[in-house]
Scaffold this motif. Structure first.
Motif, short mmCIF file in Angstrom:
data_model
loop_
_atom_site.label_atom_id
_atom_site.label_comp_id
_atom_site.label_asym_id
_atom_site.label_seq_id
_atom_site.Cartn_x
_atom_site.Cartn_y
_atom_site.Cartn_z
N GLU A 1 -53.04 -30.38 25.20
CA GLU A 1 -53.24 -30.60 23.82
C GLU A 1 -54.46 -30.47 23.29
O GLU A 1 -55.52 -30.17 23.91
CB GLU A 1 -53.13 -32.16 23.69
CG GLU A 1 -51.65 -32.74 23.94
CD GLU A 1 -51.56 -34.22 23.68
OE1 GLU A 1 -52.34 -34.78 22.98
OE2 GLU A 1 -50.44 -34.88 24.03
N GLU A 2 -54.49 -29.78 22.05
CA GLU A 2 -55.68 -29.18 21.22
C GLU A 2 -55.50 -29.48 19.75
O GLU A 2 -54.69 -28.77 19.19
CB GLU A 2 -55.82 -27.91 21.80
CG GLU A 2 -57.01 -27.12 21.32
CD GLU A 2 -56.99 -25.62 21.66
OE1 GLU A 2 -57.83 -25.32 22.54
OE2 GLU A 2 -56.38 -24.81 20.81
N ASN A 3 -56.52 -30.15 19.20
CA ASN A 3 -56.43 -30.45 17.90
C ASN A 3 -55.29 -30.95 17.26
O ASN A 3 -54.81 -30.37 16.19
CB ASN A 3 -57.18 -29.13 17.22
CG ASN A 3 -58.47 -28.70 17.67
OD1 ASN A 3 -59.27 -29.57 18.00
ND2 ASN A 3 -58.68 -27.51 17.71
N GLY A 4 -54.61 -31.72 17.74
CA GLY A 4 -53.30 -32.23 17.32
C GLY A 4 -52.07 -31.43 17.52
O GLY A 4 -51.04 -31.70 17.16
N PHE A 5 -52.05 -30.25 18.34
CA PHE A 5 -51.19 -29.29 18.67
C PHE A 5 -50.73 -29.64 20.30
O PHE A 5 -51.79 -29.68 20.97
CB PHE A 5 -51.44 -27.80 18.22
CG PHE A 5 -51.37 -27.73 16.79
CD1 PHE A 5 -50.32 -27.12 16.53
CD2 PHE A 5 -52.41 -27.98 15.97
CE1 PHE A 5 -50.06 -26.72 15.01
CE2 PHE A 5 -52.34 -27.60 14.38
CZ PHE A 5 -51.02 -26.95 14.15
N VAL A 6 -49.69 -29.21 20.53
CA VAL A 6 -49.28 -29.02 22.22
C VAL A 6 -49.31 -27.41 22.12
O VAL A 6 -48.75 -26.84 21.54
CB VAL A 6 -47.66 -29.69 22.44
CG1 VAL A 6 -47.70 -29.16 23.68
CG2 VAL A 6 -47.94 -31.20 21.86
N PHE B 1 -48.30 -20.45 22.68
CA PHE B 1 -47.38 -21.04 21.67
C PHE B 1 -47.80 -22.57 21.28
O PHE B 1 -48.22 -23.46 22.24
CB PHE B 1 -45.83 -20.89 22.31
CG PHE B 1 -45.19 -21.92 21.43
CD1 PHE B 1 -44.87 -21.13 20.03
CD2 PHE B 1 -44.38 -22.86 21.61
CE1 PHE B 1 -43.88 -22.01 19.23
CE2 PHE B 1 -43.43 -23.42 20.86
CZ PHE B 1 -43.37 -22.92 19.68
N LYS B 2 -48.09 -22.69 20.00
CA LYS B 2 -48.59 -24.03 19.52
C LYS B 2 -47.60 -24.62 18.78
O LYS B 2 -47.20 -24.11 18.00
CB LYS B 2 -49.83 -23.94 19.05
CG LYS B 2 -51.04 -23.40 20.05
CD LYS B 2 -52.39 -23.05 19.15
CE LYS B 2 -53.02 -23.99 18.53
NZ LYS B 2 -54.37 -23.48 17.82
N TYR B 3 -47.52 -26.08 18.82
CA TYR B 3 -46.69 -26.59 17.69
C TYR B 3 -47.14 -28.08 17.68
O TYR B 3 -47.92 -28.94 18.45
CB TYR B 3 -45.42 -26.76 18.02
CG TYR B 3 -44.97 -27.64 19.57
CD1 TYR B 3 -44.85 -29.04 19.48
CD2 TYR B 3 -44.81 -27.16 20.69
CE1 TYR B 3 -44.45 -29.48 20.68
CE2 TYR B 3 -44.63 -27.63 21.93
CZ TYR B 3 -44.38 -28.92 21.79
OH TYR B 3 -44.14 -29.51 23.32
N LYS B 4 -47.14 -28.67 16.43
CA LYS B 4 -47.65 -30.02 16.08
C LYS B 4 -47.16 -30.99 17.03
O LYS B 4 -46.02 -31.09 17.48
CB LYS B 4 -47.12 -30.27 14.65
CG LYS B 4 -47.86 -29.90 13.44
CD LYS B 4 -49.40 -30.45 13.53
CE LYS B 4 -50.29 -29.97 12.35
NZ LYS B 4 -49.77 -30.35 10.82
N LYS B 5 -47.99 -31.80 17.36
CA LYS B 5 -47.87 -32.98 18.28
C LYS B 5 -46.68 -34.03 18.00
O LYS B 5 -45.87 -34.28 18.91
CB LYS B 5 -49.02 -33.84 18.63
CG LYS B 5 -48.90 -34.68 19.81
CD LYS B 5 -50.02 -35.40 20.09
CE LYS B 5 -50.10 -36.51 21.04
NZ LYS B 5 -51.46 -37.41 21.09
N ASP B 6 -46.59 -34.33 16.76
CA ASP B 6 -45.60 -35.26 16.39
C ASP B 6 -44.36 -34.46 15.86
O ASP B 6 -43.14 -35.33 15.31
CB ASP B 6 -46.22 -36.18 15.01
CG ASP B 6 -46.50 -34.94 14.01
OD1 ASP B 6 -46.52 -33.81 14.14
OD2 ASP B 6 -46.84 -35.56 12.66
#
Length: 488
Positions: free
Chosen positions: A183-188, A149-154
């Motif tokens: 973290e990967e490419n601006g995603f958590v 599961f990935k979501y934007k860091k900000d």
């Protein structure tokens, strides 16, 4: 002139809308495996909703009621909305519901509801992907299911809701050691891993899995005194298909196993017991080992329930199966050999292991000589001593007085309880009905006609309607106290 026409059309719209005394609100479709929610909304002074227990043989749950009360020319008008939920298993028809408003009956329209299977969500701020390390396997063979599961860091996430679904014909077990977050490419990125074991051959599907994310909504102007406004995002994963082959030779175990047996002794005395231990260790679908039984004639066998312990090591299900027996016999007997068959993945064939048999020798015990006869017991005279208790006149008088006092006490208690029951029966009819009410809905229905009589009573009614988890016993007591003072 344009403004005049706009106001004219708005007035027409609201006049038409106001005539809609009953409205049914719902989606036209639903996702299989998820709850379907619908609402019934009604306007009027006296509203009676239908009792909805089941739809399409599925139990319906009342999620709650919301109410708005307005006064028009001295008349109290209620706007009540009830929300319901149930879990349909196929396409269905939402039936017509009858709602009684101010003595008149209104019916909602039937509605056809269709099901659909969700597809993988394509969202800018989220991504949810599931995968298997192998999708072609045997019945009972393990495979690793990875959830990423990935979501934007900000992104400001308030809550994440995820429930691992129960798959049909697939057993699953969480691998605790392989949960990770990075973290990967601006995603958590958050990863979960499960060990799965198919229980049936054929094409098995792992359906789309859902995660609900509650995030702070920066695009809305609504606010709360205690927390910022939020919105809920539903994120669905892709689905997967397993190609499951049956195990050869009708075996049901797959992996690598070792069978061991032992006995406590091979020679016992008559009446003693011998302990027989069975242990299977290794890796694979240990939980599927069939219960081991012993069939020995002319002996008594006691057995314990098997003890199965498993853990995950190197993406394999490792563990032991242990069972003990206690055997009692009056003559020699033999514990037969037991066998264990399984499919070995390394050598690609069925392996059968057999335990040794055990011959147990039972030694007989010499019996002691029995008595040839019994000596006659000499008859002896037995003197019986009679004891006579005498009571004085004073004692007799004291017992009489105590008996009278006890009788008076019993009669006093009887009349006290009887008078108390009479007092309890003098309750007002409304008070009786309030005390007998079993849930919030019954109590609200009783009290609706009395809205406007007393401010405190109105507050209690609204409190009862808003909070379904309220202490019903306590609020009923408060309502009864007010009703008794108002003499309703």
């Amino acid at each position: 002139m344009k403004l005049f026409f706009k106001l004219f059309f708005i007035l027409i719209f609201f006049s038409i809308f106001a005539k809609c005394d009953v409205a049914l609100k719902s989606n036209n479709n639903f996702i299989l495996g998820e709850n379907f929610v619908f609402e019934i909304e009604a306007n009027g002074s006296d509203i009676e909703f239908p009792n909805i227990d089941k739809i399409d043989n599925q139990i319906v749950v009342n999620l709650g009621t919301s109410r708005t009360i307005t006064s028009i020319n001295g008349n109290v008008v209620n706007k009540i909305k009830k929300t319901y939920s149930f879990k349909p298993q196929k396409d269905f028809i939402l039936p017509s519901f009858e709602v009684k408003i101010d003595g008149k009956s209104f019916n909602t329209k039937e509605k056809s509801i269709t099901s659909y299977i969700p597809k993988k969500s394509k969202l800018k701020n989220f991504d949810f992907e599931i995968s298997l390390n192998k999708s072609s396997l045997f019945v009972g063979e393990e495979s690793v299911l990875n959830l990423k599961f990935k979501y934007k860091k900000d992104l400001q996430i308030v809550d994440l809701a995820f429930n691992m679904p129960i798959f049909n014909n697939i057993w699953s077990k969480k691998i605790e050691q392989q949960n990770s977050s990075y973290e990967e490419n601006g995603f958590v990125v958050q990863e979960l891993n499960f060990l799965i074991f198919p229980q049936k051959s054929g094409l098995l599907e792992i359906p789309s899995i859902k995660i609900e994310a509650k995030v702070i909504d920066m695009n809305t102007y609504s606010y709360s005194l205690f927390s910022p406004a939020t919105k809920t995002e539903k994120i669905y994963s892709n689905s997967l298909t397993l190609d499951v082959k049956p195990l050869p030779n009708n075996v049901n175990l797959i992996g690598e196993f070792l069978l061991k047996t032992s006995v406590s002794k091979e020679e016992i005395n008559e009446g003693e017991s011998v302990s027989y231990q069975v242990e299977v260790s290794g890796n694979g679908n240990i939980d599927d080992i069939e219960d081991i039984k012993l069939d020995i004639k002319d002996v008594t066998i006691f057995e314990n329930k098997p003890e199965i312990k498993t853990k995950i090591e190197d993406n394999k299900n490792v563990g032991t199966y242990k069972k003990s027996f206690s055997i009692i016999s009056n003559k020699d007997f033999e514990i037969p050999s037991i066998s264990l068959s399984y499919y070995d993945q390394n050598i690609k064939k069925v392996v059968t292991q057999k335990s040794p048999s055990y011959k147990i020798k039972v030694k007989s015990i010499e019996k002691k000589a029995t008595f040839k006869g019994l000596e006659k017991v000499k008859k002896e005279k037995i003197e019986i001593e009679k004891i006579v208790y005498k009571t004085s006149l004073k004692q007799q008088l004291l017992f009489f007085i105590l008996g009278m006092l006890f009788t008076i006490l019993i009669f006093g208690l009887y009349f006290y309880v009887k008078n108390r029951k009479v007092k309890q029966k003098d309750d007002l009819p409304l008070v009786k009905s309030i005390k007998k009410s079993k849930n919030n809905n019954e109590l609200i229905k009783l009290l609706l006609p009395y809205i406007g009589y007393n401010k405190i009573l109105d507050e209690l009614i609204f409190k009862l309607e808003k909070d379904e988890k309220i202490d019903l016993k306590l609020i009923k007591k408060d309502i009864v106290n007010i009703v008794e003072t108002l003499a309703l």
